[in-house]
Structure formats: C-alpha cells, structure tokens
Design a protein around this motif. Structure first.
Motif, PDB file in Angstrom:
ATOM      1  N   UNK A   1      89.922 -41.082  52.073  1.00  0.00           N
ATOM      2  CA  UNK A   1      91.315 -41.389  52.396  1.00  0.00           C
ATOM      3  C   UNK A   1      91.888 -40.345  53.353  1.00  0.00           C
ATOM      4  N   UNK A   2      92.488 -40.845  54.444  1.00  0.00           N
ATOM      5  CA  UNK A   2      93.112 -39.970  55.428  1.00  0.00           C
ATOM      6  C   UNK A   2      92.232 -39.644  56.614  1.00  0.00           C
ATOM      7  N   UNK A   3      90.967 -40.047  56.595  1.00  0.00           N
ATOM      8  CA  UNK A   3      90.071 -39.760  57.718  1.00  0.00           C
ATOM      9  C   UNK A   3      90.164 -40.856  58.768  1.00  0.00           C
ATOM     10  N   UNK A   4      89.971 -40.448  60.018  1.00  0.00           N
ATOM     11  CA  UNK A   4      89.953 -41.352  61.163  1.00  0.00           C
ATOM     12  C   UNK A   4      88.615 -41.150  61.867  1.00  0.00           C
TER      13      UNK A   4
ATOM     14  N   UNK B   1      83.802 -50.073  70.813  1.00  0.00           N
ATOM     15  CA  UNK B   1      83.856 -48.976  69.856  1.00  0.00           C
ATOM     16  C   UNK B   1      84.531 -49.453  68.576  1.00  0.00           C
ATOM     17  N   UNK B   2      84.233 -48.762  67.487  1.00  0.00           N
ATOM     18  CA  UNK B   2      84.873 -49.039  66.205  1.00  0.00           C
ATOM     19  C   UNK B   2      85.816 -47.891  65.894  1.00  0.00           C
ATOM     20  N   UNK B   3      87.033 -48.223  65.516  1.00  0.00           N
ATOM     21  CA  UNK B   3      87.965 -47.187  65.061  1.00  0.00           C
ATOM     22  C   UNK B   3      88.438 -47.606  63.671  1.00  0.00           C
ATOM     23  N   UNK B   4      88.323 -46.664  62.745  1.00  0.00           N
ATOM     24  CA  UNK B   4      88.691 -46.939  61.360  1.00  0.00           C
ATOM     25  C   UNK B   4      89.536 -45.800  60.818  1.00  0.00           C
ATOM     26  N   UNK B   5      90.646 -46.160  60.190  1.00  0.00           N
ATOM     27  CA  UNK B   5      91.480 -45.224  59.457  1.00  0.00           C
ATOM     28  C   UNK B   5      91.276 -45.534  57.982  1.00  0.00           C
ATOM     29  N   UNK B   6      90.815 -44.562  57.223  1.00  0.00           N
ATOM     30  CA  UNK B   6      90.532 -44.784  55.812  1.00  0.00           C
ATOM     31  C   UNK B   6      91.845 -44.664  55.029  1.00  0.00           C
ATOM     32  N   UNK B   7      92.244 -45.768  54.427  1.00  0.00           N
ATOM     33  CA  UNK B   7      93.503 -45.824  53.683  1.00  0.00           C
ATOM     34  C   UNK B   7      93.329 -45.454  52.219  1.00  0.00           C
ATOM     35  N   UNK B   8      92.152 -45.741  51.673  1.00  0.00           N
ATOM     36  CA  UNK B   8      91.878 -45.445  50.266  1.00  0.00           C
ATOM     37  C   UNK B   8      90.372 -45.545  50.049  1.00  0.00           C
ATOM     38  N   UNK B   9      89.887 -44.852  49.045  1.00  0.00           N
ATOM     39  CA  UNK B   9      88.469 -44.921  48.719  1.00  0.00           C
ATOM     40  C   UNK B   9      87.618 -44.036  49.617  1.00  0.00           C
ATOM     41  N   UNK B  10      86.325 -44.365  49.667  1.00  0.00           N
ATOM     42  CA  UNK B  10      85.379 -43.533  50.419  1.00  0.00           C
ATOM     43  C   UNK B  10      84.111 -44.319  50.703  1.00  0.00           C
ATOM     44  N   UNK B  11      83.356 -43.808  51.672  1.00  0.00           N
ATOM     45  CA  UNK B  11      82.092 -44.439  52.031  1.00  0.00           C
ATOM     46  C   UNK B  11      81.358 -43.593  53.050  1.00  0.00           C
ATOM     47  N   UNK B  12      80.262 -44.149  53.585  1.00  0.00           N
ATOM     48  CA  UNK B  12      79.426 -43.432  54.541  1.00  0.00           C
ATOM     49  C   UNK B  12      79.167 -44.271  55.783  1.00  0.00           C
ATOM     50  N   UNK B  13      79.331 -43.642  56.940  1.00  0.00           N
ATOM     51  CA  UNK B  13      78.814 -44.189  58.184  1.00  0.00           C
ATOM     52  C   UNK B  13      77.572 -43.375  58.512  1.00  0.00           C
ATOM     53  N   UNK B  14      76.451 -44.041  58.695  1.00  0.00           N
ATOM     54  CA  UNK B  14      75.219 -43.383  59.114  1.00  0.00           C
ATOM     55  C   UNK B  14      74.999 -43.688  60.581  1.00  0.00           C
ATOM     56  N   UNK B  15      74.696 -42.648  61.363  1.00  0.00           N
ATOM     57  CA  UNK B  15      74.502 -42.805  62.803  1.00  0.00           C
ATOM     58  C   UNK B  15      73.230 -42.084  63.222  1.00  0.00           C
ATOM     59  N   UNK B  16      72.676 -42.488  64.352  1.00  0.00           N
ATOM     60  CA  UNK B  16      71.493 -41.835  64.909  1.00  0.00           C
ATOM     61  C   UNK B  16      71.926 -40.744  65.876  1.00  0.00           C
ATOM     62  N   UNK B  17      71.291 -39.569  65.762  1.00  0.00           N
ATOM     63  CA  UNK B  17      71.573 -38.505  66.722  1.00  0.00           C
ATOM     64  C   UNK B  17      70.680 -38.672  67.950  1.00  0.00           C
ATOM     65  N   UNK B  18      70.714 -37.701  68.840  1.00  0.00           N
ATOM     66  CA  UNK B  18      69.953 -37.794  70.080  1.00  0.00           C
ATOM     67  C   UNK B  18      68.447 -37.665  69.881  1.00  0.00           C
TER      68      UNK B  18
ATOM     69  N   UNK C   1      78.755 -38.485  70.304  1.00  0.00           N
ATOM     70  CA  UNK C   1      79.962 -39.011  70.924  1.00  0.00           C
ATOM     71  C   UNK C   1      80.972 -39.523  69.917  1.00  0.00           C
ATOM     72  N   UNK C   2      80.721 -39.288  68.644  1.00  0.00           N
ATOM     73  CA  UNK C   2      81.627 -39.761  67.593  1.00  0.00           C
ATOM     74  C   UNK C   2      82.766 -38.771  67.399  1.00  0.00           C
ATOM     75  N   UNK C   3      83.981 -39.296  67.387  1.00  0.00           N
ATOM     76  CA  UNK C   3      85.186 -38.535  67.051  1.00  0.00           C
ATOM     77  C   UNK C   3      85.512 -38.818  65.591  1.00  0.00           C
ATOM     78  N   UNK C   4      85.638 -37.778  64.811  1.00  0.00           N
ATOM     79  CA  UNK C   4      86.006 -37.953  63.406  1.00  0.00           C
ATOM     80  C   UNK C   4      86.833 -36.756  62.987  1.00  0.00           C
ATOM     81  N   UNK C   5      87.904 -37.014  62.282  1.00  0.00           N
ATOM     82  CA  UNK C   5      88.754 -35.925  61.835  1.00  0.00           C
ATOM     83  C   UNK C   5      89.735 -36.468  60.809  1.00  0.00           C
ATOM     84  N   UNK C   6      90.495 -35.548  60.235  1.00  0.00           N
ATOM     85  CA  UNK C   6      91.560 -35.942  59.346  1.00  0.00           C
ATOM     86  C   UNK C   6      92.696 -36.519  60.176  1.00  0.00           C
ATOM     87  N   UNK C   7      93.234 -37.628  59.723  1.00  0.00           N
ATOM     88  CA  UNK C   7      94.366 -38.265  60.383  1.00  0.00           C
ATOM     89  C   UNK C   7      95.563 -37.334  60.294  1.00  0.00           C
ATOM     90  N   UNK C   8      96.212 -37.082  61.428  1.00  0.00           N
ATOM     91  CA  UNK C   8      97.286 -36.090  61.469  1.00  0.00           C
ATOM     92  C   UNK C   8      98.680 -36.690  61.313  1.00  0.00           C
TER      93      UNK C   8
END
Length: 181
Positions: free
Chosen positions: A117-120, A89-106, A36-43
């Motif tokens: 940078x640039x990911x939402x 819900x958490x919504x994050x726009x990455x302004x600079x740098x990088x990191x990892x979100x780890x999530x559990x699948x089904x 159910x996670x939405x992730x993409x490049x910020x448009x």
C-alpha cells in the motif's frame, strides 16, 4: 516501501519471497539502471497529477485481485504469472494489500519487486515480467492508461516486437534517454 531482490530458482509456491541464499537486495536506482523500472513510495496527489500529464494518462480504473473479488481467479493468476510483455508501459498505484512484480534484468535474472500500500510502480513497455500475489492473497491497485485500457500480454518469446526492440535499445544505453520520473 518498495523492496527489490534477486530471486532464487526454486519453483515452489510463487507467492513466497524466493530470496537467494544469501539474500541479494537492490537499491531503487540500481533497479532503474538494470531495468528502466521506476518504483517508489507514492508522495502526493501533485506527484500523480504531474505524472499523468507528463505521460498522457487519460483513463484509470481499479482492480482487486483476491479469490473473493476476481472472476476466474485461478486462471487470472496463472495468466498474470506467465512471463510476458506489453506494448504500453504499466503504471500501478497500490491502494491496499501487497504482491510481487517479477522482472528480468539485463542478464536475464529474475528480480522480485515487492509492492505494498502506497507504492507506485512504472514498468516499461517491452520488458519481460510477471505478477503474483504474496501469501496475503490480496491487492487493490489503481491502473493508469493512455486512452482506453488495453491489457494485452504477449508471452515470451516476443523478441521481434517493436516495443521489445526499443526496450533492448534503451537497456543497452543504460536507460539514459528513458522516461525517468
């Protein structure tokens, strides 16, 4: 650009990529179907404006995670990396740098989502997850909230919480009626 892969089970430095051998990547649509996670490049600013209106976000702030900028850095990173869920819900726009979100699948496997940078990314309420920096040890994000900001983690196990039950229900329905962007 957002990248997603299944994690190995090594417990070495959490900031490393932790790919399975051989690596197993997921497409963003598969990530959504499993989590159910939405992730993409910020448009564009229009995308964010529409998203904020649709989801009712009225407050935002910035957070920088680095040893230089984050008070009580070591303990904060430990708290972020402890498996937990949130009631919102958490919504994050990455302004600079990088990191990892780890999530559990089904199937309760860890998926690692690399954000730069640039990911939402929008992480649903009730999903078990954690966050860590990568080896660059720096990320700056804009966080969005409905009303006043509340960042209250509920460590696993939290299966009796309403948000978790709702998440599991949506997951069993393949997120068909969920808030897809």
């Amino acid at each position: 650009m957002v990248q997603v892969w299944y994690m190995d089970t090594e417990e070495t430095d959490q900031r490393l990529e932790h790919h399975r051998n051989p690596p197993a990547y997921l497409e963003l649509e598969d990530l959504y179907q499993k989590t159910g996670i939405n992730a993409d490049e910020y448009q564009s600013d229009n995308t964010l404006t529409e998203l904020r209106a649709k989801r009712g976000y009225t407050y935002d702030d910035e957070i920088t995670c680095s040893e230089k900028c984050l008070p009580d850095y070591a303990n904060k990173l430990k708290a972020f990396f402890t498996e937990h869920l949130h009631t919102d819900e958490e919504i994050r726009l990455i302004l600079d740098g990088s990191g990892y979100f780890d999530v559990r699948d089904n199937e309760d496997n860890w998926l690692r989502i690399k954000v730069v940078k640039g990911d939402l990314i929008i992480i649903p309420a009730g999903i078990y997850h954690r966050f860590t920096l990568d080896t660059n040890n720096f990320i700056r994000t804009r966080r969005y909230f409905v009303g006043e900001p509340v960042w209250a983690p509920h460590n696993r196990p939290a299966d009796d919480m309403d948000c978790r039950k709702s998440y599991i229900k949506h997951q069993s329905e393949n997120f068909v009626q969920f808030n897809k962007v």
